[in-house]
Design a protein around this motif. Structure first.
Motif, mmCIF file in Angstrom:
data_model
loop_
_atom_site.group_PDB
_atom_site.id
_atom_site.type_symbol
_atom_site.label_atom_id
_atom_site.label_comp_id
_atom_site.label_asym_id
_atom_site.label_seq_id
_atom_site.Cartn_x
_atom_site.Cartn_y
_atom_site.Cartn_z
ATOM 1 N N ARG A 63 49.122 2.412 29.858
ATOM 2 C CA ARG A 63 47.876 3.107 29.482
ATOM 3 C C ARG A 63 48.212 4.560 29.166
ATOM 4 O O ARG A 63 48.532 5.336 30.067
ATOM 5 C CB ARG A 63 46.862 3.056 30.621
ATOM 6 C CG ARG A 63 46.351 1.674 30.929
ATOM 7 C CD ARG A 63 45.164 1.703 31.887
ATOM 8 N NE ARG A 63 45.424 2.467 33.103
ATOM 9 C CZ ARG A 63 45.505 1.949 34.322
ATOM 10 N NH1 ARG A 63 45.348 0.647 34.500
ATOM 11 N NH2 ARG A 63 45.733 2.702 35.363
ATOM 12 N N TRP A 64 48.142 4.914 27.892
ATOM 13 C CA TRP A 64 48.474 6.272 27.459
ATOM 14 C C TRP A 64 47.209 6.967 26.992
ATOM 15 O O TRP A 64 46.566 6.529 26.044
ATOM 16 C CB TRP A 64 49.501 6.231 26.318
ATOM 17 C CG TRP A 64 50.776 5.591 26.756
ATOM 18 C CD1 TRP A 64 51.116 4.282 26.637
ATOM 19 C CD2 TRP A 64 51.859 6.227 27.426
ATOM 20 N NE1 TRP A 64 52.354 4.058 27.181
ATOM 21 C CE2 TRP A 64 52.838 5.236 27.679
ATOM 22 C CE3 TRP A 64 52.114 7.544 27.829
ATOM 23 C CZ2 TRP A 64 54.045 5.519 28.319
ATOM 24 C CZ3 TRP A 64 53.308 7.813 28.468
ATOM 25 C CH2 TRP A 64 54.253 6.815 28.709
ATOM 26 N N SER A 65 46.837 8.052 27.661
ATOM 27 C CA SER A 65 45.686 8.836 27.211
ATOM 28 C C SER A 65 46.062 9.530 25.904
ATOM 29 O O SER A 65 47.231 9.615 25.545
ATOM 30 C CB SER A 65 45.301 9.868 28.270
ATOM 31 O OG SER A 65 46.371 10.775 28.493
ATOM 32 N N THR A 66 45.066 10.041 25.218
ATOM 33 C CA THR A 66 45.349 10.797 23.995
ATOM 34 C C THR A 66 45.663 12.242 24.367
ATOM 35 O O THR A 66 45.289 12.721 25.447
ATOM 36 C CB THR A 66 44.153 10.772 23.032
ATOM 37 O OG1 THR A 66 43.062 11.506 23.633
ATOM 38 C CG2 THR A 66 43.727 9.344 22.710
ATOM 39 N N SER A 69 41.318 17.824 29.833
ATOM 40 C CA SER A 69 41.422 17.846 31.299
ATOM 41 C C SER A 69 42.035 19.143 31.817
ATOM 42 O O SER A 69 41.929 19.442 33.003
ATOM 43 C CB SER A 69 42.244 16.649 31.784
ATOM 44 O OG SER A 69 43.620 16.825 31.509
ATOM 45 N N GLU A 87 42.454 14.060 25.098
ATOM 46 C CA GLU A 87 41.950 13.846 26.457
ATOM 47 C C GLU A 87 42.735 14.683 27.460
ATOM 48 O O GLU A 87 42.160 15.278 28.379
ATOM 49 C CB GLU A 87 42.052 12.366 26.837
ATOM 50 C CG GLU A 87 41.133 11.449 26.079
ATOM 51 C CD GLU A 87 41.450 9.979 26.279
ATOM 52 O OE1 GLU A 87 40.490 9.195 26.261
ATOM 53 O OE2 GLU A 87 42.641 9.617 26.441
ATOM 54 N N LEU A 88 44.019 14.735 27.261
ATOM 55 C CA LEU A 88 44.880 15.512 28.142
ATOM 56 C C LEU A 88 44.517 16.994 28.082
ATOM 57 O O LEU A 88 44.332 17.648 29.112
ATOM 58 C CB LEU A 88 46.340 15.303 27.758
ATOM 59 C CG LEU A 88 47.377 16.026 28.588
ATOM 60 C CD1 LEU A 88 47.266 15.641 30.047
ATOM 61 C CD2 LEU A 88 48.750 15.722 28.067
ATOM 62 N N TRP A 138 52.329 7.870 23.897
ATOM 63 C CA TRP A 138 51.419 8.684 23.089
ATOM 64 C C TRP A 138 51.586 8.453 21.588
ATOM 65 O O TRP A 138 51.257 9.302 20.784
ATOM 66 C CB TRP A 138 51.548 10.170 23.418
ATOM 67 C CG TRP A 138 51.172 10.479 24.825
ATOM 68 C CD1 TRP A 138 49.915 10.467 25.344
ATOM 69 C CD2 TRP A 138 52.034 10.836 25.891
ATOM 70 N NE1 TRP A 138 49.952 10.785 26.672
ATOM 71 C CE2 TRP A 138 51.256 11.023 27.033
ATOM 72 C CE3 TRP A 138 53.419 11.010 25.987
ATOM 73 C CZ2 TRP A 138 51.784 11.382 28.253
ATOM 74 C CZ3 TRP A 138 53.942 11.363 27.206
ATOM 75 C CH2 TRP A 138 53.137 11.548 28.325
#
Length: 165
Positions: free
Chosen positions: A73-76, A83, A79-80, A123
């Protein structure tokens, strides 16, 4: 079983030892963050490089990819970055760093020996075995911490000993 036979079947490094090695580097980078005066952490740079706060946020953000390592599961990047948008003080940066450390410790058990050999595309820009992606995480941190050492020395501050990780 002889010592020679036992050593022949033991891996060079166990997953637990690898986690300890990575977390040792993370602890050292945390001490580098702590060594910076607040203003210089966010503003000081040399030769057009980013301030160390930006480098530490990059390293911390990459380490949140432990979800990708463990589960694919790789966030974009968007999104990173979202955060991290409120990380604008040394105290908040250290709290963010610590939260990522906790996340790594929580997700690490999902990294089975078989998982280290599975291929991921982190990513969407680096495809390779999970172990290679993890090595990139660690190498990137060491590289940026070296920049922090240069900054601290330029500021007249003795950095933590690099071998104490």
């Amino acid at each position: 079983m002889s010592t020679a036979t036992m050593n022949a079947t033991r891996p060079i490094i166990t997953p637990e030892e690898l986690l300890k090695y990575w977390q040792g580097h993370r602890g050292l980078t945390r001490r580098v963050i702590e060594a910076f005066p607040e203003k210089d952490l966010f503003e000081f740079s040399i030769g057009g490089m980013r301030p160390f706060s930006a480098l530490a946020l990059e390293v911390g953000g990459i380490a949140t990819g432990v979800d990708g390592l463990a589960y694919g599961r790789w966030s974009t990047w968007e999104e990173l970055e979202a955060s991290q948008k409120d990380v604008n003080t040394k105290e908040k940066l250290l709290a963010y760093w610590d939260s990522v450390t906790e996340k790594i410790n929580k997700e690490w058990p999902a990294l089975t020996e078989a998982r280290f050999n599975e291929v991921e595309n982190s990513w969407g820009f680096y495809e390779g075995p999970v172990r290679s992606i993890l090595f990139y995480f660690i190498d990137n941190e060491i590289h940026h911490r070296g920049q922090g050492y240069v900054y601290l020395r330029a500021l007249g501050i003795e950095p933590p000993h690099f071998w104490e990780h």
